[in-house]
Design a protein around this motif. Structure first.
Motif, PDB file in Angstrom:
ATOM      1  N   ALA A   1       0.830  -1.208   0.000  1.00 32.90           N
ATOM      2  CA  ALA A   1       0.000   0.000   0.000  1.00 32.90           C
ATOM      3  C   ALA A   1       0.865   1.259   0.000  1.00 32.90           C
ATOM      4  O   ALA A   1       0.529   2.255  -0.651  1.00 32.90           O
ATOM      5  N   ASN A   2       1.995   1.235   0.741  1.00 31.72           N
ATOM      6  CA  ASN A   2       2.924   2.371   0.702  1.00 31.72           C
ATOM      7  C   ASN A   2       3.426   2.610  -0.715  1.00 31.72           C
ATOM      8  O   ASN A   2       3.553   3.764  -1.161  1.00 31.72           O
ATOM      9  N   PHE A   3       3.718   1.530  -1.427  1.00 31.00           N
ATOM     10  CA  PHE A   3       4.191   1.662  -2.806  1.00 31.00           C
ATOM     11  C   PHE A   3       3.100   2.254  -3.689  1.00 31.00           C
ATOM     12  O   PHE A   3       3.362   3.153  -4.504  1.00 31.00           O
ATOM     13  N   ILE A   4       1.885   1.757  -3.559  1.00 28.08           N
ATOM     14  CA  ILE A   4       0.771   2.293  -4.347  1.00 28.08           C
ATOM     15  C   ILE A   4       0.585   3.784  -4.073  1.00 28.08           C
ATOM     16  O   ILE A   4       0.311   4.567  -4.991  1.00 28.08           O
ATOM     17  N   ASN A   5       0.767   4.187  -2.810  1.00 29.05           N
ATOM     18  CA  ASN A   5       0.619   5.598  -2.448  1.00 29.05           C
ATOM     19  C   ASN A   5       1.807   6.439  -2.900  1.00 29.05           C
ATOM     20  O   ASN A   5       1.763   7.671  -2.809  1.00 29.05           O
ATOM     21  N   GLY A   6       2.892   5.796  -3.356  1.00 31.63           N
ATOM     22  CA  GLY A   6       4.071   6.542  -3.775  1.00 31.63           C
ATOM     23  C   GLY A   6       4.767   7.238  -2.626  1.00 31.63           C
ATOM     24  O   GLY A   6       5.259   8.360  -2.764  1.00 31.63           O
ATOM     25  N   GLU A   7       4.851   6.555  -1.478  1.00 31.63           N
ATOM     26  CA  GLU A   7       5.441   7.155  -0.280  1.00 31.63           C
ATOM     27  C   GLU A   7       6.513   6.223   0.284  1.00 31.63           C
ATOM     28  O   GLU A   7       6.596   5.051  -0.086  1.00 31.63           O
ATOM     29  N   LEU A   8       7.338   6.767   1.171  1.00 28.70           N
ATOM     30  CA  LEU A   8       8.418   5.999   1.802  1.00 28.70           C
ATOM     31  C   LEU A   8       9.346   5.376   0.770  1.00 28.70           C
ATOM     32  O   LEU A   8       9.764   4.218   0.890  1.00 28.70           O
ATOM     33  N   TRP A   9       9.669   6.142  -0.254  1.00 35.30           N
ATOM     34  CA  TRP A   9      10.530   5.639  -1.323  1.00 35.30           C
ATOM     35  C   TRP A   9      11.962   5.460  -0.835  1.00 35.30           C
ATOM     36  O   TRP A   9      12.325   5.857   0.276  1.00 35.30           O
ATOM     37  N   GLY A  10      12.782   4.889  -1.716  1.00 34.58           N
ATOM     38  CA  GLY A  10      14.141   4.538  -1.349  1.00 34.58           C
ATOM     39  C   GLY A  10      15.162   5.630  -1.630  1.00 34.58           C
ATOM     40  O   GLY A  10      14.851   6.704  -2.154  1.00 34.58           O
ATOM     41  N   ARG A  11      16.393   5.307  -1.309  1.00 35.29           N
ATOM     42  CA  ARG A  11      17.502   6.231  -1.570  1.00 35.29           C
ATOM     43  C   ARG A  11      17.849   6.192  -3.064  1.00 35.29           C
ATOM     44  O   ARG A  11      17.363   5.354  -3.810  1.00 35.29           O
ATOM     45  N   GLU A  12      18.718   7.106  -3.449  1.00 34.24           N
ATOM     46  CA  GLU A  12      19.133   7.171  -4.847  1.00 34.24           C
ATOM     47  C   GLU A  12      19.808   5.863  -5.243  1.00 34.24           C
ATOM     48  O   GLU A  12      20.603   5.293  -4.506  1.00 34.24           O
ATOM     49  N   ALA A  13      19.452   5.369  -6.436  1.00 37.39           N
ATOM     50  CA  ALA A  13      19.973   4.092  -6.932  1.00 37.39           C
ATOM     51  C   ALA A  13      20.699   4.312  -8.253  1.00 37.39           C
ATOM     52  O   ALA A  13      20.413   5.276  -8.979  1.00 37.39           O
ATOM     53  N   PRO A  14      21.620   3.424  -8.601  1.00 39.25           N
ATOM     54  CA  PRO A  14      22.277   3.533  -9.912  1.00 39.25           C
ATOM     55  C   PRO A  14      21.241   3.396 -11.029  1.00 39.25           C
ATOM     56  O   PRO A  14      20.351   2.547 -10.963  1.00 39.25           O
ATOM     57  N   ALA A  15      21.364   4.221 -12.044  1.00 43.91           N
ATOM     58  CA  ALA A  15      20.412   4.155 -13.158  1.00 43.91           C
ATOM     59  C   ALA A  15      20.503   2.820 -13.880  1.00 43.91           C
ATOM     60  O   ALA A  15      19.547   2.420 -14.564  1.00 43.91           O
ATOM     61  N   SER A  16      21.620   2.109 -13.722  1.00 45.70           N
ATOM     62  CA  SER A  16      21.784   0.811 -14.381  1.00 45.70           C
ATOM     63  C   SER A  16      21.024  -0.304 -13.675  1.00 45.70           C
ATOM     64  O   SER A  16      20.897  -1.411 -14.208  1.00 45.70           O
ATOM     65  N   LEU A  17      20.534  -0.029 -12.472  1.00 47.61           N
ATOM     66  CA  LEU A  17      19.761  -1.038 -11.749  1.00 47.61           C
ATOM     67  C   LEU A  17      18.456  -1.286 -12.500  1.00 47.61           C
ATOM     68  O   LEU A  17      17.697  -0.355 -12.747  1.00 47.61           O
TER      69      LEU A  17
END
Length: 280
Positions: free
Chosen positions: A144-160
């Motif tokens: 549900a957090n993901f659906i709400n677009g909240e509590l996202w993660g830290r910056e990730a490599p664009a190649s991930l």
């Protein structure tokens, strides 16, 4: 280089009823409580039996109150105490978000203590059956957090391959840490605990499953915090740790204590349900 994923703009309201609606987050809580209740009914029947089906039914209300009240109070006290002290009426505005798992856990523990005391049940044995299904709520809540677009993660490599841009978090690709938590704190921990609680030798040692839950969650959450962006109003604490990791430390210690205590005590071989009083 693989193209970066763009977070899909989900509607946080699952179903609309005119001016009202049912949010995905609320449905996650409702679904977890109902499914957890049905699974717990089956678990308490496994020997040694620790409660009746009716007592599990009654505990559903206690669990709901513990999750909601504990989760809200935990968020207020652990994360933004001064903000709510200056605006006390905001404590009641749960529709604006603000729930803490650690607070919810304390709320459920308090509910378990009171409920088992009032019903003459074994606190640790009954807790083992209840905590075994708690990761179900964690999994659905993180989705549900993901659906709400909240509590996202830290910056990730664009190649991930699964790096994702959350529009509200800026143009940089990030880890979808909500899904990491749904997998580790939720699905994997749920599978491990259900496997454990179905082993007769583990059920015979009250407190062992509860300890495994506390320790397992603390480890999973602490690892996921390495990929999760800390709350903006708190940021990083000294030595680069987060509030989530700090709150997991006492959980891990309590879990270890329960595991050691359960393994040192004699195994239980008889039912722990109090005998019903004789009727005239």
């Amino acid at each position: 280089m693989l193209p970066v994923l763009i977070f899909p703009q989900f509607d946080p309201v699952m179903v609309h009823f005119g001016r009202f609606g049912v949010r995905w987050y609320a449905m996650a809580y409702i679904t977890a409580l109902l499914l957890g209740w049905r699974i717990a009914r089956r678990l308490v029947a496994l020997g040694p039996r620790v409660a009746t089906d009716l007592q599990v039914d009654d505990f559903l209300f206690w669990a709901t109150a513990g999750v909601v009240l504990g989760g809200r109070l935990g968020y207020i006290l652990f994360y933004q105490p001064m903000a709510y002290l200056t605006h006390p009426w905001a404590m009641l505005e749960v529709w604006h978000g603000g729930m803490s798992f650690h607070g919810g856990a304390l709320g459920v523990i308090a509910a378990l203590l009171l409920f088992t005391w009032r019903n003459g049940l074994s606190f640790l044995a009954f807790s083992d059956r209840i905590t075994a299904v708690v990761p179900l709520g964690l999994m659905l809540g993180r989705i549900a957090n993901f659906i709400n677009g909240e509590l996202w993660g830290r910056e990730a490599p664009a190649s991930l391959p699964w790096a994702m841009i959350f529009p509200e978090a800026g143009p940089v690709p990030r880890h979808p840490s909500e899904l990491y938590e749904a997998l580790t704190e939720g699905a994997l921990l749920l599978a491990a605990l259900l496997f454990a609680v179905t082993r007769p030798g583990i059920r015979a040692r009250p407190g062992l499953v509860s300890g495994l839950f506390l320790l397992g969650y603390a480890i999973a959450r602490s690892v996921c915090e390495l990929f999760r962006e800390p709350d903006a109003f708190i940021g990083f604490l000294p030595f680069g740790v987060t509030m989530g990791q700090v709150l997991c430390l006492p959980m891990a210690l309590a879990g270890l204590g329960l595991i050691v205590n359960a393994l040192r005590r004699p195994a239980v071989t008889h039912d722990l349900v109090p005998a019903a009083p004789a009727t005239a």
